[in-house]
Structure formats: C-alpha cells, structure tokens
Design an enzyme around this catalytic site. Structure first.
Site, mmCIF file in Angstrom:
data_model
loop_
_atom_site.group_PDB
_atom_site.id
_atom_site.type_symbol
_atom_site.label_atom_id
_atom_site.label_comp_id
_atom_site.label_asym_id
_atom_site.label_seq_id
_atom_site.Cartn_x
_atom_site.Cartn_y
_atom_site.Cartn_z
ATOM 1 N N LYS A 1 -4.006 -14.560 18.641
ATOM 2 C CA LYS A 1 -4.498 -14.009 17.615
ATOM 3 C C LYS A 1 -5.928 -14.386 17.226
ATOM 4 C CE LYS A 1 -0.120 -12.255 15.754
ATOM 5 N NZ LYS A 1 0.830 -12.018 14.380
ATOM 6 N N ARG B 1 0.759 -1.187 0.013
ATOM 7 C CA ARG B 1 -0.024 0.022 -0.003
ATOM 8 C C ARG B 1 0.962 1.215 -0.046
ATOM 9 N NH1 ARG B 1 -4.210 0.202 4.931
ATOM 10 N NH2 ARG B 1 -2.179 0.222 5.878
ATOM 11 N N SER C 1 1.805 -22.068 6.632
ATOM 12 C CA SER C 1 2.520 -22.236 7.896
ATOM 13 C C SER C 1 3.783 -22.474 7.981
ATOM 14 C CB SER C 1 1.757 -23.397 8.799
ATOM 15 O OG SER C 1 2.430 -23.714 9.918
ATOM 16 N N ARG D 1 -4.797 -19.963 27.976
ATOM 17 C CA ARG D 1 -4.138 -18.537 27.812
ATOM 18 C C ARG D 1 -5.129 -17.443 28.187
ATOM 19 N NH1 ARG D 1 -1.480 -18.586 21.489
ATOM 20 N NH2 ARG D 1 -0.748 -20.666 21.638
ATOM 21 N N GLU E 1 -1.923 -26.453 17.066
ATOM 22 C CA GLU E 1 -0.662 -25.638 17.575
ATOM 23 C C GLU E 1 -0.879 -25.078 19.037
ATOM 24 O OE1 GLU E 1 1.028 -21.512 16.458
ATOM 25 O OE2 GLU E 1 1.002 -22.945 14.886
ATOM 26 N N ASN F 1 -4.483 -15.568 7.289
ATOM 27 C CA ASN F 1 -5.205 -16.405 8.244
ATOM 28 C C ASN F 1 -6.683 -16.076 8.246
ATOM 29 O OD1 ASN F 1 -3.635 -18.547 9.307
ATOM 30 N ND2 ASN F 1 -2.870 -17.183 10.634
ATOM 31 N N HIS G 1 -4.998 -26.580 12.082
ATOM 32 C CA HIS G 1 -3.455 -26.659 12.349
ATOM 33 C C HIS G 1 -3.251 -25.666 13.366
ATOM 34 C CE1 HIS G 1 0.423 -24.595 11.857
ATOM 35 N NE2 HIS G 1 0.809 -25.846 11.341
ATOM 36 N N ASN G 2 -3.784 -24.502 13.315
ATOM 37 C CA ASN G 2 -3.519 -23.424 14.385
ATOM 38 C C ASN G 2 -4.102 -24.114 15.725
ATOM 39 O OD1 ASN G 2 -2.116 -22.218 12.227
ATOM 40 N ND2 ASN G 2 -3.238 -20.150 12.753
ATOM 41 N N LYS H 1 -5.973 -24.946 7.612
ATOM 42 C CA LYS H 1 -5.125 -24.238 8.350
ATOM 43 C C LYS H 1 -5.440 -23.639 9.806
ATOM 44 C CE LYS H 1 -1.270 -21.390 8.744
ATOM 45 N NZ LYS H 1 -1.432 -20.462 9.857
ATOM 46 N N VAL I 1 -2.316 -9.935 3.336
ATOM 47 C CA VAL I 1 -2.659 -8.658 4.224
ATOM 48 C C VAL I 1 -3.579 -9.106 5.276
ATOM 49 C CG1 VAL I 1 -2.570 -7.183 1.967
ATOM 50 C CG2 VAL I 1 -4.601 -8.597 2.551
#
Length: 488
Positions: free
Chosen positions: A266, A35, A130, A293, A197, A104, A193-194, A190, A76
């Site tokens: 996140k 950008r 990843s 968390r 993780e 993501n 996957h996270n 994905k 982005v």
C-alpha cells in the site's frame, strides 16, 4: 448514554467501526459518521446496537453532538480525502476543537496540517494506529503527534483503548500509547513501524523459502519450526501468525502453497525508503524488502527466466538441525539490524524536523497491539533509557552481544543460500550493513577520487582537518578549478 459524545469517528470501514466499539467498551460515548448515512444506520442496528454509540447524518449534527472541546477522529483514505473533510468541518468548529487523523497519512501532510490548523486556532493530531482489525477492537498501538495542546484532551481516550504492557507487578497497566512529538512525528513513527513490518515479513519469508527449497521441508515440518521459535528470543506476533498460516489446511492441503507468489503493498514501506534517501540514512534492509515485493510482482517474467537462465539447483548436504539453529540466529540478527536502521531513521528525522522524541517510549508503543510487537522491544527501551543519545542500537551492549553470538550462523546461512542460488535479499543486506557499519575504512576514498577525476568534485584528506577540500589535476590536462562541494 451521555447527552453529548466524548468523541466522533468519521469513516466506518473495518478500523473505524472497531475503534468505535473499543471506545464504547471503555465507557466513552461516540458519534459515528460516514459519508453514506445508510452505513451508519446498519452499524447502529447491528454491532453498535445497545452501546453508547450514536449516529450523525450531517456535519452539523456530528459537530452538535460533541462536548467541548470537540474531538473528531478521521478514519478515511489518506491524502486529499483528509483535506477535503477537514475543509467541510472547519466552518462548524470553534477555537480549541481537535481534529485527529488516524489514517496512514504521509508525515509531510501532518506537518502541513498542524501548522495550517494551528493558525486557525484548531488543534490537529496525526496519529498512527497499528494492530489491524483485531487490534482496533481489543487494543491497538497508538502513536499520536501534532499540536501538543491537544494531548491532554485525547490522552484519556487513546490510552484507555490502547493495548497494555505488564507493569513491574505483572498487571496490564502500561498503555502502548504516549505522545510522540510535534507536527508529523506520530505519522512518521507509524511510517517507520510499517517499514520495519515490511522487513520483518520478508525476513520470515526468506527463512521459509530456505526451509522449503534448500532443506526440502514440507509445510507441517516448517510449521513445527515456527511453533518452536515462538518460545525463543524470536517470539513475535509475525512469527506467531506464520506458525498458524503454515498449519492451515484446505482440503487437507496447506493453503499457503496454493497462494500466488506476488505480493501487494500500500505504499508505507516505499515512503520509508524514499524518506531514508532524502535524509541520507542507509535503510538497506527495508529497501530490499520493498524491492522484493516489486520483484515478486514480475511473475510472468520470472516464470520465463526460471527456464531460460541457468543457476545452481539447491542441494543441502549438511546437518539440517544445525542449519535450522543457524537460520534462527540469522533471522534474529537481521531483525535486530532492521530495528537499528528504523530507529536511526527516526533519530535523523527528529534532528531534521526539530522533534523532541523519546525513543524508549516509542519502543513501548510497539511492545503490544501492533504488527511488529516482539519480545526484544523491552531491550530497545532499556538501551535508550540508559543512553538516550545512542547513535545506533548495534552499539548497545545487549544488541552488540546478541549480534556477536549470531554472526557465525548468520554468515553460514547466507553462504549456503548464495552457493545454492536461493535469494535472501533482506538477510544478505542486513549482514552487509552490519559489516559496513563496523568497518573503519570503507572504499569510499577511491569513490571520492573517481568523482574528483571526472567531475572535479573534490575530496577530504586523512592527513588534513575535516572540512578542508582538495582537487587534483589527475591527467595533467585539467585546470585547478573544482566543482562546488555539497552533500545530498
């Protein structure tokens, strides 16, 4: 440099820059766009200098620089920024051009974008990537889904830049990238996957806290254990980096002990848990990892509670060497349960969204390059190759046998932690799931009676065919009218 680029990458943050450099190193010509053009100029004058990378200062220049069909990969922020940039691109694209979202993104957004762009003749690919900064540069795990017509065009690039697994001759030739499935399937895989993780990291942290607080081991002693585990069936990227972290010193002191115990996130683990609730899949371990968390973020309250609420003081009197072997088995079993739950969620999503997925292929996409890469992904591939319709990984002979062997140590570790007041939510929940899954008769019969008692929600009977529902007037004061029957 070619007269026209093979692909453009939009977004020059860490992942975008490194993917561009990876592509250029594999012989592709890439257009870089951001950008703010000054970032493009700094990149071209710095890390990209002398490589097959050109810059673009406008959307028009970006599109004009590409060979047909144009392939534009967006790196982005997920959500509205992706939609905004697609809207800017559309007036300049032709039918058959390809828009790739490599962030993501939520899989529902990819479902929507695939349909919307397909109606305009534009091919959409939503792909999970990843491996972090190093993976993006040297070889990530790539999980593409979306419009299958796009796959032949992006396949040569994606498989060239992805991590590789050794073939039967020991050569690194098998790419950790293959077509996942339709619409949002790539981003769904994905997301899971996270979620795995999150679980893996929390399991390892629970092993660490048991060594630190129950066994009284120092950082060097704990580092030695993780270094040893690197050479066992627990071997994985996260075990490897944990050994490195435990050995890292700052002013001769372990840095890890100076880090505040409040974990960030996140959102992808949370998305995984929410999706599991929507689909009715018991994703207990990953859910506990997310909540762990959240609990860590309550640091001020925990400091007060540590002084106000009494509990046992950890004191271990057994054989530490035996306990460490039991702990290794507990971590291995919990990790297997985490993958079993993750693949169960993927399977349910495939049924719900009518995706055609190859679960063994997904395991291979995670074998190298990604954060959850580990040695027993080979066994997951073998399990699904042998039984493509396998309901749960725990029913596979290999995983059934490994969990059986781990049971004794798994249970002893949880019992010892409970008696000594050391919180291990993921390891504990993994055993509860395991025990619940292998139990023929759960107490849900009583639960159904309770629901029928207070809400006339009905129940099924063991002595009647499935699908017949009954209501009882438990108090004699109610009527025969029952509530509607439905499943969430």
């Amino acid at each position: 440099m070619k007269a026209q680029s093979d692909i453009a990458v939009v977004g020059l943050a860490v992942m975008g820059e490194n993917l561009i450099l990876n592509m250029a190193s594999k012989g592709f010509t890439v257009t870089a766009f951001n950008r703010s053009f000054d970032k493009v100029e700094r990149f071209l004058a710095g890390r990209a200098q002398g490589k097959s990378i050109r810059g673009a200062d406008s959307i028009e220049t970006l599109v004009a620089s590409l060979s047909s069909p144009r392939k534009i990969m967006l790196m982005v922020k997920s959500g509205q920024p992706v939609d905004d940039f697609i809207a800017q691109l559309l007036p300049h694209l032709d039918q058959g051009d390809i828009v790739i979202d490599g962030g993501n993104s939520q899989f529902e957004d990819s479902n929507r974008r695939t349909a919307e762009l397909s109606a305009l003749g534009i091919l959409y690919v939503g792909t999970g990537v990843s491996g972090g900064e190093e993976g993006a540069l040297l070889g990530p795990s790539i999980m593409p889904g979306g419009n299958p017509e796009a796959w032949p065009h992006v396949k040569p690039i994606f498989q060239a830049i992805s991590a590789k697994v050794k073939d039967e001759n020991g050569e690194l030739t098998i790419p950790c990238c293959d077509w996942v499935g339709e619409a949002g399937a790539g981003h769904f895989v994905k997301m899971v996957h996270n979620g795995i993780e999150y679980g893996d990291m929390q399991i390892i942290c629970e092993g660490y806290v048991l060594m630190r607080d129950l066994l009284g081991m120092n950082a060097d002693e704990i580092q030695a254990v993780f270094a040893q585990w690197k050479e066992t069936e627990l071997s994985s990227y996260l075990i490897d980096i944990t050994a490195d972290i435990m050995g890292y010193k700052e002013d001769s002191e372990p840095l890890v002990e100076k880090i505040l115990d409040t974990a960030g996130q996140k959102g992808t683990g949370k998305w995984t848990g929410i999706t599991a609730l929507h689909l009715g899949v018991p994703l207990t371990l990953i859910g506990e990892a997310v909540f762990a968390r959240c609990l860590s973020a309550l640091k001020p309250q925990r400091v007060i509670a540590s002084k106000a609420i009494a509990g046992p003081t950890p004191s271990f009197t057994g054989d530490s060497a035996v306990f460490l072997e039991d702990l290794k088995q507990a971590l291995l079993a919990a990790k297997m349960v985490s993958y079993a739950q993750g693949f169960a969620l993927i399977q349910e999503a495939a049924s719900e969204y009518k995706w055609h997925l190859d679960y063994g292929s997904i395991a291979m996409m995670w074998r190298e390059g990604c954060i959850i890469r580990s040695v027993f992904l080979d066994n997951i591939k073998a399990a699904y190759d042998s039984h493509p319709e396998l309901d749960n990984l725990m029913l596979d002979d290999y995983f059934n046998d490994m969990l059986s062997k781990a049971q004794s140590g798994w249970r002893k570790v949880i019992a010892e932690a409970t008696l000594n007041g050391v919180a291990i939510p993921c390891i504990s929940s993994s055993l509860s799931y395991f025990d619940g899954y292998r139990t023929e008769n759960l107490p849900a019969n009583l639960l159904q009676a309770q629901r029928d008692y207070f809400g006339a929600h009905t129940y099924e009977r063991k002595d009647k065919p499935r699908g017949e529902f009954f209501h009882t007037n438990w108090t004699g004061r109610g009527g025969d009218t029952s509530s509607s029957t439905y499943d969430v």
